[in-house]
Each structure stands twice: as structure tokens, then as C-alpha cells.
Design a protein around this motif. Structure first.
Motif, mmCIF file in Angstrom:
data_model
loop_
_atom_site.group_PDB
_atom_site.id
_atom_site.type_symbol
_atom_site.label_atom_id
_atom_site.label_comp_id
_atom_site.label_asym_id
_atom_site.label_seq_id
_atom_site.Cartn_x
_atom_site.Cartn_y
_atom_site.Cartn_z
ATOM 1 N N SER A 52 0.828 -1.218 0.000
ATOM 2 C CA SER A 52 0.000 0.000 0.000
ATOM 3 C C SER A 52 0.855 1.257 0.000
ATOM 4 C CB SER A 52 -0.926 0.024 1.213
ATOM 5 O OG SER A 52 -1.811 -1.072 1.179
ATOM 6 N N ASP A 53 1.888 1.272 0.838
ATOM 7 C CA ASP A 53 2.781 2.434 0.892
ATOM 8 C C ASP A 53 3.496 2.641 -0.439
ATOM 9 O OD1 ASP A 53 2.070 2.886 3.513
ATOM 10 O OD2 ASP A 53 3.877 1.946 4.358
ATOM 11 N N VAL A 56 1.112 4.128 -2.990
ATOM 12 C CA VAL A 56 0.892 5.547 -2.703
ATOM 13 C C VAL A 56 2.109 6.361 -3.152
ATOM 14 C CG1 VAL A 56 0.643 7.241 -0.847
ATOM 15 C CG2 VAL A 56 -0.770 5.178 -0.846
ATOM 16 N N THR A 60 2.118 9.321 -5.858
ATOM 17 C CA THR A 60 2.610 10.627 -5.437
ATOM 18 C C THR A 60 3.728 11.109 -6.359
ATOM 19 O OG1 THR A 60 2.063 10.123 -3.139
ATOM 20 C CG2 THR A 60 3.611 11.915 -3.505
#
Length: 87
Positions: A52-53, A56, A60
Motif C-alpha cells: 500500500s505504501d 501511494v 505521489t
């Protein structure tokens, strides 16, 4: 053309380019983390990377590149307008 306008335009170009480079590095790192996670998962081991990180971070970085590209586009348009005005 006033030298301060020239400095501001070159500063905008430098900031835009730096933003594109940073975003590219962020996307590259996140992509690498995702690929390593996928590879480790297939081998049954753990890398300590959170999917998930990483996703993201990937998004980003991509948005950062888009924003920086817009900065470059505006600086380019502004420079063109200044050249048309003073030429």
C-alpha cells in the motif's frame, strides 16, 4: 528585458526540472519496491515493504512529475510571451 525577470524564469525552469527528476526517482524507487515485493512473495519470503505504501509513493511521484511538467509549461509560455513582447 529586466535581468530579474530572466532570473525568475530560469528559476522556474530549474524548479520544474528538479521536480521532474525527484518525481522520477520516487516512481523508480516505488516501482522497484513493488517488483521486489512481488518477487519475494512468489518465493515465499518477506521484504518488509508494504504494498500500500509503495503504491501511494508511486502515485505521489507521478503526480509530482505532472505538477512539475506544468511548471515547465507555464515558464515556457511566459518566456515566449516575454520574447514576443520585447522582440
Amino acid at each position: 528585458m529586466d535581468i530579474s525577470n530572466s532570473s525568475n524564469i530560469s528559476g522556474a525552469f530549474a524548479s520544474g526540472l528538479q521536480g521532474v527528476q525527484r518525481g522520477n526517482e520516487q516512481v523508480t524507487q516505488a516501482s522497484s519496491d513493488i517488483a521486489n515485493l512481488t518477487s519475494a512473495s512468489a518465493q515465499g519470503s518477506s521484504t518488509g515493504v508494504n504494498l500500500s505504501d509503495s503504491v501511494v509513493e508511486l502515485k505521489t511521484g507521478a503526480l509530482g512529475v505532472e505538477a512539475s511538467a506544468k511548471v515547465l509549461s507555464v515558464a515556457n509560455d511566459t518566456l515566449g510571451t516575454l520574447l514576443d513582447t520585447f522582440a
